[in-house]
Design a protein around this motif. Structure first.
Motif, mmCIF file in Angstrom:
data_model
loop_
_atom_site.group_PDB
_atom_site.id
_atom_site.type_symbol
_atom_site.label_atom_id
_atom_site.label_comp_id
_atom_site.label_asym_id
_atom_site.label_seq_id
_atom_site.Cartn_x
_atom_site.Cartn_y
_atom_site.Cartn_z
ATOM 1 N N PRO A 162 0.799 -1.232 0.000
ATOM 2 C CA PRO A 162 0.000 0.000 0.000
ATOM 3 C C PRO A 162 0.834 1.285 0.000
ATOM 4 C CG PRO A 162 -0.965 -1.578 1.525
ATOM 5 C CD PRO A 162 0.301 -2.212 0.986
ATOM 6 N N TYR A 163 1.979 1.304 0.685
ATOM 7 C CA TYR A 163 2.787 2.531 0.710
ATOM 8 C C TYR A 163 3.282 2.899 -0.689
ATOM 9 C CZ TYR A 163 3.146 1.632 5.774
ATOM 10 O OH TYR A 163 2.894 1.395 7.094
ATOM 11 N N ASN A 164 3.691 1.867 -1.455
ATOM 12 C CA ASN A 164 4.168 2.140 -2.807
ATOM 13 C C ASN A 164 3.012 2.391 -3.765
ATOM 14 O OD1 ASN A 164 6.859 2.104 -2.231
ATOM 15 N ND2 ASN A 164 7.076 -0.103 -2.564
ATOM 16 N N THR A 218 8.747 8.235 6.514
ATOM 17 C CA THR A 218 9.543 9.031 7.456
ATOM 18 C C THR A 218 9.630 8.399 8.851
ATOM 19 O OG1 THR A 218 7.507 10.344 7.615
ATOM 20 C CG2 THR A 218 9.389 11.344 6.480
ATOM 21 N N TYR A 219 8.507 7.884 9.380
ATOM 22 C CA TYR A 219 8.496 7.527 10.807
ATOM 23 C C TYR A 219 9.432 6.381 11.148
ATOM 24 C CZ TYR A 219 5.021 4.207 9.042
ATOM 25 O OH TYR A 219 4.371 3.248 8.319
ATOM 26 N N TYR A 220 9.765 5.539 10.131
ATOM 27 C CA TYR A 220 10.687 4.441 10.441
ATOM 28 C C TYR A 220 12.042 4.960 10.885
ATOM 29 C CZ TYR A 220 7.275 1.175 8.641
ATOM 30 O OH TYR A 220 6.133 0.445 8.465
ATOM 31 N N MET A 221 12.428 6.145 10.401
ATOM 32 C CA MET A 221 13.698 6.718 10.839
ATOM 33 C C MET A 221 13.653 6.937 12.353
ATOM 34 S SD MET A 221 16.633 7.601 9.711
ATOM 35 C CE MET A 221 17.010 8.473 8.207
HETATM 36 FE FE FE2 Z 1 4.368 1.346 8.473
#
Ligand code: FE2
Length: 340
Positions: A162-164, A218-221
């Motif tokens: 879904p993100y891609n 971003t949040y994974y950073m």
């Molecule tokens: Fe996620």
């Protein structure tokens, strides 16, 4: 007591001891978001209102469950981790419109349903993680990721995630399907290896020298930089810097997590109170801060780590317009055999 009500109680009993019902009553939440992220929010809400929040968490199938339960559903509020599930629930007649000015004033129009059937709560950008050691270039556009100068240098999770799909759908929305197809082919040609793994796995690959640019949220950073359970992730994160790719045509692609009121919500009044709370400055700070996301409420600044990544110009097209094009994006992924 209906059958589905008993089913709901049986399911929640496994999660935690349910406190005795308070005079203020309850509100039932179906959540695609992890308990660790939402429990502090609900504790704050209960402390403020006395309303008890009962939660069922699942990574899949909650929209289907809402639809199947129909009028017998105990669910009042659905929380999702992406816009696609919100649009799906609304299109399957599982949501009801909310016209609360408290919510409408706090959540920008491009981050909620035009008919007010669902609302964004947190926002994240889909960005480039660039190797600090090997990438000198400071600004990179999405379009440029298809430039042959990055041949063999890019890594990304599978195209049909879904993100891609959201990113590819944004490309279709702004530039048309033909341009998006060529872009996707060019991106595929630049991949260091076949798409696999999740966003964090791409960060690890940059760290390991297997690619120079990763595409990730971003949040994974923030999650990697603060990961005490797997401290090696801090090393991955330190080998990277976030570049906000800005298309000259649409800025930086963003996706949302969000909420909606279930069509057959049995506790409508309490559900509205919870939704108004989630849009409030206090809850926005807690919710966005807890996962290193951006609050949708523009009055609330992001957490300090998130601010340290710098400012960007988000796409202002309604996220619903992008979500609608995700099936077209999925077809392009198949057509160019992106994952093969
Ligand atoms: Fe996620």
């Amino acid at each position: 007591m209906t059958l589905s009500r008993r089913g709901f109680l049986a399911a929640t009993a496994a999660l935690a001891a349910i406190p005795a019902a308070r005079a203020a009553g309850t509100v039932n939440v179906y959540s695609y978001r992890q308990p660790a992220l939402i429990d502090p929010l609900f504790a704050a809400f209960t402390a403020k209102t006395g309303i008890e929040v009962r939660t069922i968490f699942a990574e899949d199938g909650l929209v289907e469950r809402l639809v199947q339960e129909g009028r017998n559903s105990p669910a009042d509020v659905l929380l999702t981790a992406d816009v696609g599930r919100l649009v799906e629930a609304a299109s399957r007649d599982a949501a009801q419109p909310i016209d609360s000015p408290v919510i409408l004033d706090k959540i920008p129009a491009n981050l909620r349903d035009p008919a007010n059937l669902w609302f964004g709560l947190t926002m994240r950008a889909r960005v480039v993680y660039a190797s600090t050691a090997r990438v000198a270039q400071q600004a990179i556009s999405y379009e440029e990721l298809a430039d042959p100068k990055w041949r063999g240098k890019i890594c990304i999770r599978p195209g049909n995630h879904p993100y891609n799909l959201g990113l590819i759908a944004a490309m279709i929305a702004h530039k048309g399907e033909d341009v998006a197809r060529d872009w996707l082919k060019g991106l595929k040609a630049n991949l260091a290896f076949k798409p696999s793994g999740n966003d964090r796995a791409q960060a690890k690959s940059v760290y390991a020298g297997e690619c120079d640019l990763a595409i990730a949220n971003t949040y994974y950073m923030g999650l990697m930089l603060t990961n005490e359970k797997e401290p090696e992730q801090k090393e991955w994160a330190k080998s990277l810097r976030i570049v906000f790719p800005a298309s000259p045509d649409f800025g930086t692609h963003v996706n949302i997590s969000g909420m909606l009121m279930a069509k057959n919500a049995p506790n409508r009044g309490n559900a509205l109170k919870l939704m108004e709370f989630l849009a409030s400055d206090e809850a926005q700070r807690l919710y966005a801060g807890g996962n290193f996301e951006y609050p949708v409420n523009p009055a609330v600044p992001p957490a300090e780590i998130v601010r340290s990544w710098g400012a960007f110009t988000p796409d202002t097209l309604n996220v619903a317009e992008i979500a609608k094009l995700e099936p077209a994006a999925a077809r392009l992924v198949d057509e160019v055999q992106f994952n093969d």
